[in-house]
Design a protein around this motif. Structure first.
Motif, PDB file in Angstrom:
ATOM      1  N   PRO A  55       2.223  19.435 -11.293  1.00 22.91           N
ATOM      2  CA  PRO A  55       1.977  20.278 -10.205  1.00 22.91           C
ATOM      3  C   PRO A  55       2.473  19.198  -9.259  1.00 22.91           C
ATOM      4  N   ASN A  56       2.558  19.713  -8.015  1.00 19.25           N
ATOM      5  CA  ASN A  56       2.871  19.058  -6.534  1.00 19.25           C
ATOM      6  C   ASN A  56       2.896  19.803  -5.363  1.00 19.25           C
ATOM      7  N   ILE A  57       2.955  18.552  -4.819  1.00 22.10           N
ATOM      8  CA  ILE A  57       2.899  20.213  -2.967  1.00 22.10           C
ATOM      9  C   ILE A  57       4.395  19.138  -2.161  1.00 22.10           C
ATOM     10  N   GLY A  58       4.796  20.113  -1.849  1.00 22.72           N
ATOM     11  CA  GLY A  58       6.299  20.136  -1.635  1.00 22.72           C
ATOM     12  C   GLY A  58       5.953  20.193   0.322  1.00 22.72           C
ATOM     13  N   TYR A  59       6.640  19.802   1.177  1.00 22.26           N
ATOM     14  CA  TYR A  59       6.392  19.796   2.304  1.00 22.26           C
ATOM     15  C   TYR A  59       8.446  19.913   2.781  1.00 22.26           C
ATOM     16  N   GLY A  60       8.418  21.010   4.332  1.00 18.45           N
ATOM     17  CA  GLY A  60      10.067  20.855   4.942  1.00 18.45           C
ATOM     18  C   GLY A  60      10.285  21.891   3.363  1.00 18.45           C
ATOM     19  N   VAL A  61      12.078  22.432   3.916  1.00 18.81           N
ATOM     20  CA  VAL A  61      12.543  23.546   3.257  1.00 18.81           C
ATOM     21  C   VAL A  61      14.198  22.739   3.014  1.00 18.81           C
ATOM     22  N   TYR A  62      14.808  23.145   2.236  1.00 17.52           N
ATOM     23  CA  TYR A  62      16.563  22.826   2.268  1.00 17.52           C
ATOM     24  C   TYR A  62      17.682  23.475   1.441  1.00 17.52           C
ATOM     25  N   PRO A  63      18.587  23.929   1.500  1.00 22.60           N
ATOM     26  CA  PRO A  63      19.056  25.325   0.415  1.00 22.60           C
ATOM     27  C   PRO A  63      19.694  24.374  -0.833  1.00 22.60           C
ATOM     28  N   ILE A  64      19.303  24.023  -2.020  1.00 21.52           N
ATOM     29  CA  ILE A  64      20.725  23.672  -2.768  1.00 21.52           C
ATOM     30  C   ILE A  64      21.391  24.821  -3.696  1.00 21.52           C
ATOM     31  N   SER A  65      22.291  24.508  -3.815  1.00 24.16           N
ATOM     32  CA  SER A  65      23.358  25.100  -4.855  1.00 24.16           C
ATOM     33  C   SER A  65      23.891  25.113  -5.636  1.00 24.16           C
ATOM     34  N   TYR A  66      23.975  25.873  -6.608  1.00 28.01           N
ATOM     35  CA  TYR A  66      24.828  25.264  -7.980  1.00 28.01           C
ATOM     36  C   TYR A  66      26.232  25.321  -8.045  1.00 28.01           C
ATOM     37  N   ALA A  67      26.366  24.500  -9.017  1.00 30.43           N
ATOM     38  CA  ALA A  67      27.789  25.082  -9.081  1.00 30.43           C
ATOM     39  C   ALA A  67      28.125  26.875  -9.698  1.00 30.43           C
ATOM     40  N   ASP A  68      27.799  27.743 -10.317  1.00 23.65           N
ATOM     41  CA  ASP A  68      28.255  28.484 -10.102  1.00 23.65           C
ATOM     42  C   ASP A  68      27.881  29.472  -9.051  1.00 23.65           C
ATOM     43  N   GLY A  69      27.584  28.961  -8.206  1.00 23.35           N
ATOM     44  CA  GLY A  69      27.661  29.360  -6.909  1.00 23.35           C
ATOM     45  C   GLY A  69      27.153  30.515  -6.240  1.00 23.35           C
ATOM     46  N   SER A  70      25.825  30.382  -6.442  1.00 27.87           N
ATOM     47  CA  SER A  70      24.089  30.215  -6.823  1.00 27.87           C
ATOM     48  C   SER A  70      23.251  29.243  -5.543  1.00 27.87           C
ATOM     49  N   SER A  71      22.468  29.447  -5.511  1.00 31.32           N
ATOM     50  CA  SER A  71      20.964  28.550  -4.619  1.00 31.32           C
ATOM     51  C   SER A  71      19.874  29.211  -4.293  1.00 31.32           C
ATOM     52  N   ARG A  72      18.954  28.196  -3.851  1.00 28.92           N
ATOM     53  CA  ARG A  72      17.743  29.076  -3.422  1.00 28.92           C
ATOM     54  C   ARG A  72      16.841  27.621  -2.648  1.00 28.92           C
ATOM     55  N   GLU A  73      16.396  27.876  -2.484  1.00 28.54           N
ATOM     56  CA  GLU A  73      14.941  26.569  -1.262  1.00 28.54           C
ATOM     57  C   GLU A  73      14.015  26.108  -2.321  1.00 28.54           C
ATOM     58  N   PHE A  74      14.436  25.091  -2.153  1.00 32.73           N
ATOM     59  CA  PHE A  74      13.085  23.614  -2.365  1.00 32.73           C
ATOM     60  C   PHE A  74      12.592  23.108  -1.272  1.00 32.73           C
ATOM     61  N   TYR A  75      11.804  22.371  -1.424  1.00 31.52           N
ATOM     62  CA  TYR A  75      11.172  21.035  -0.936  1.00 31.52           C
ATOM     63  C   TYR A  75      11.835  19.778  -0.331  1.00 31.52           C
ATOM     64  N   ARG A  76      12.159  19.423   0.209  1.00 32.25           N
ATOM     65  CA  ARG A  76      12.292  18.103   1.050  1.00 32.25           C
ATOM     66  C   ARG A  76      11.930  16.578   0.505  1.00 32.25           C
ATOM     67  N   ILE A  77      10.876  17.164   0.596  1.00 36.15           N
ATOM     68  CA  ILE A  77       9.583  16.162  -0.215  1.00 36.15           C
ATOM     69  C   ILE A  77       8.281  16.489  -0.405  1.00 36.15           C
ATOM     70  N   GLY A  78       8.333  16.314  -2.249  1.00 32.17           N
ATOM     71  CA  GLY A  78       7.259  16.027  -2.832  1.00 32.17           C
ATOM     72  C   GLY A  78       5.976  15.091  -2.817  1.00 32.17           C
TER      73      GLY A  78
END
Length: 144
Positions: A55-78
């Motif tokens: 388990p982890n705590i996350g801080y901030g947000v940035y977009p992750i882009s995948y090779a298939d063209g999809s993307s999602r948000e994820f944290y910057r610092i864990g």
């Protein structure tokens, strides 16, 4: 809606001392320095409920882009406890040698990979150097 602060508190409280005090100190610093950043809590389970990570705590947000063209948000610092200590994840860096090259010689007793700084106790490292690594990532194109 999930109560992320309550999940974070339960996670912090679940650890024995002195690890709990170190985790609380790091979490308090993140919340104080980045009061408007998005908070996350990841219980380490995948979509089917299987535990696949600590388990982890996350801080901030940035977009992750995948090779298939999809993307999602994820944290910057864990922030995560592990069996031997604490891991701080610095995610989304393009240069996987940056952390080691920039902070490796001065941080103290830590293991550094392309995106993780792992140490046994806060007292084993230079916390100002750790905060510099965190600040670098939180300030790159906005912390979110």
């Amino acid at each position: 809606m999930t109560d992320i602060p309550a999940q974070i508190e339960a996670y912090l409280a679940s650890h024995p001392e002195p690890k709990q005090a170190d985790l609380r100190r790091l979490h308090a610093h993140m919340v104080a320095e980045y009061p408007d950043c998005r908070l996350w809590f990841n219980d380490g389970r995948n979509e089917s409920g299987k535990v696949v990570a600590n388990p982890n705590i996350g801080y901030g947000v940035y977009p992750i882009s995948y090779a298939d063209g999809s993307s999602r948000e994820f944290y910057r610092i864990g922030l995560s406890a592990n069996t031997s200590g604490i891991s701080v994840y610095v995610l989304g860096l393009d240069d996987k040698s940056f952390l080691m090259r920039t902070y490796g010689a001065s941080i103290g007793k830590a293991t550094i990979t392309g995106y993780c700084i792992k140490f046994r106790r806060l007292s084993a490292i230079d916390t100002e150097v750790l905060q510099s690594a965190i600040r670098h990532r939180m300030h790159v194109d906005g912390a979110g």
